[in-house]
Design an enzyme around this catalytic site. Structure first.
Site, PDB file in Angstrom:
ATOM      1  N   ASN A  59      -2.496  12.808  -4.267  1.00 37.83           N
ATOM      2  CA  ASN A  59      -3.694  13.385  -5.013  1.00 37.83           C
ATOM      3  C   ASN A  59      -4.168  14.730  -4.589  1.00 37.83           C
ATOM      4  OD1 ASN A  59      -3.922  11.214  -6.741  1.00 37.83           O
ATOM      5  ND2 ASN A  59      -5.206   9.890  -5.900  1.00 37.83           N
ATOM      6  N   GLU A  65      -4.626   2.167  -4.555  1.00 34.72           N
ATOM      7  CA  GLU A  65      -3.175   2.316  -4.585  1.00 34.72           C
ATOM      8  C   GLU A  65      -2.468   1.081  -3.661  1.00 34.72           C
ATOM      9  OE1 GLU A  65      -4.982   4.312  -0.531  1.00 34.72           O
ATOM     10  OE2 GLU A  65      -5.464   3.968  -2.677  1.00 34.72           O
ATOM     11  N   ASP A 120      -1.389   9.250 -10.650  1.00 32.36           N
ATOM     12  CA  ASP A 120      -0.934   8.297 -11.588  1.00 32.36           C
ATOM     13  C   ASP A 120       0.317   7.839 -11.830  1.00 32.36           C
ATOM     14  OD1 ASP A 120      -3.912   7.983 -11.850  1.00 32.36           O
ATOM     15  OD2 ASP A 120      -3.952   8.979 -13.732  1.00 32.36           O
ATOM     16  N   ASP A 147       1.053  -1.078   0.034  1.00 26.77           N
ATOM     17  CA  ASP A 147       0.016   0.118  -0.021  1.00 26.77           C
ATOM     18  C   ASP A 147       0.909   1.258  -0.185  1.00 26.77           C
ATOM     19  OD1 ASP A 147      -3.156   0.841   0.648  1.00 26.77           O
ATOM     20  OD2 ASP A 147      -1.802   2.358   1.523  1.00 26.77           O
ATOM     21  N   ILE A 148       0.559   2.057  -1.097  1.00 23.45           N
ATOM     22  CA  ILE A 148       1.298   3.403  -1.167  1.00 23.45           C
ATOM     23  C   ILE A 148       1.002   4.299   0.175  1.00 23.45           C
ATOM     24  CG2 ILE A 148       2.054   5.326  -2.305  1.00 23.45           C
ATOM     25  CD1 ILE A 148       1.135   3.714  -5.067  1.00 23.45           C
TER      26      ILE A 148
END
Length: 358
Positions: free
Chosen positions: A224, A259, A233, A216-217
């Site tokens: 964003n 993500e 993106d 997971d980022i």
């Protein structure tokens, strides 16, 4: 109660639970919403369960647009079914044309056979030279006609073979597209889910190890909100590219959520999976993100990683949930780290903090 009655009772209970969850989390009572929640209750598609858990944990509700996204990405085969149907219809038309030509060729060959038989019969009862010349001339003409028809058929078959090969490649491209995440170029939810079930079944039969990595980022929403979705993106593509570069073993690489990424590692122990996960994590962290439009440095991207090894009795749902819990433990421990299901950080973690949907 009969087996059929029990099945009906179970279906009714699942449907009732799905309706309760729709009311609890605010989803409208649309057929698509019901299909998504029904699938959630049955656990038939583990990735949908994980996605709903995360959405509910973030907002406490599951909006209609969330349901639409889950349905279109995970349950609706319409787009690719239409492509396959269109290509399939073209293949059928080509085959019909070839069959028609074959029937013509068979008719021509049958007629030629009748000519040969008549020629043989006439030869048996005549010794007249003029009649023999007439018969030979007729036979030569019939032979030329058959040769010409066969030549035409051969040319058409060669042409059709090339056309069908192109159509086969088109179908293969449609199949690959249906299993690929368009943004990162790695597997999508559908492929991830199918491969997880398939790989677990294979590991059970072969009694071989299997590990699952969930990524997971960190602070993805901040990217964003601060820099816009185009930069978001770019971050997603960076993680997907790094996974492709760093995972050299036979594995399934997938983006199965906004993500969220996964790596299915067959024939791999959890210790080896940790090494692979750390290689991906440190490689992502070592890269500086630059805004393409301005060249502005946006700093480093980090990821939190969870690793789980398959245990006796594991299913796709249980293995994914354990890897997910490890990832949450990494988040709680400060992010930008890897936690394995044999670590004390995982064993001591309060699993309730994952805010799973009841």
């Amino acid at each position: 109660m009969t087996a059929k009655g029990e099945d009906l009772e179970r279906s009714f209970q699942v449907g009732q639970r799905a309706l309760e969850l729709m009311k609890t989390y605010g989803s409208s009572a649309s057929p698509r919403a019901y299909e998504v929640w029904y699938t959630y209750v049955t656990g038939a598609k583990p990735v949908i369960n994980e996605a709903i858990k995360r959405i509910a944990a973030d907002r406490g509700s599951v909006r209609d647009e969330d349901v639409e996204s889950l349905h279109s990405e995970h349950l609706s085969p319409q787009k690719f079914a239409q492509e396959a149907e269109k290509t399939g219809a073209t293949v059928i038309a080509e085959i019909d044309e070839v069959m028609e030509m074959l029937e013509m060729a068979l008719g021509s060959t049958a007629k030629y056979g009748e000519s040969l038989e008549a020629f043989s019969n006439d030869l048996a009862i005549t010794i007249d030279k003029r009649r023999i010349r007439e018969l030979v001339a007729a036979l030569v003409t019939a032979t030329k006609d058959v040769a010409s028809n066969n030549k035409t058929l051969e040319a058409r078959l060669r042409e059709t073979r090339g056309e069908i090969e192109v159509l086969r490649e088109t179908l293969e491209a449609v199949r690959i597209e249906s299993l690929t995440d368009p943004l990162t170029g790695i597997a999508n939810r559908k492929h991830f889910e199918e491969m997880l079930v398939k790989t677990i079944d294979q590991a059970i039969v072969e009694r071989s190890p299997l590990a699952l990595v969930v990524i997971d980022i960190d602070h993805f929403k901040r990217f964003n909100d601060t820099y816009g979705h185009l930069t978001g993106d770019q971050v997603l593509r960076l993680v997907g590219m790094t996974m492709r570069e760093q995972v050299k073993t036979k594995a399934t690489l997938a983006r199965f959520g906004g993500e969220e990424f996964g790596i299915i590692l067959p024939d791999t122990t959890v210790d080896t999976a940790r090494t692979i996960a750390e290689r991906v994590r440190t490689s992502v962290m070592s890269r500086e993100l630059v805004k393409r439009s301005t060249g502005e440095s946006l700093g480093k991207v980090t990821i939190s990683v969870g690793c789980a090894g398959m245990r006796k009795g594991d299913t796709a749902v249980s293995l994914l949930e354990r890897a997910d819990q490890c990832m949450f433990a990494a988040k709680r421990a400060g992010r930008n780290r890897t936690v394995v299901d044999t670590d004390s950080a995982f064993e001591e973690a309060d699993e309730g903090e994952a805010a799973a949907v009841a």
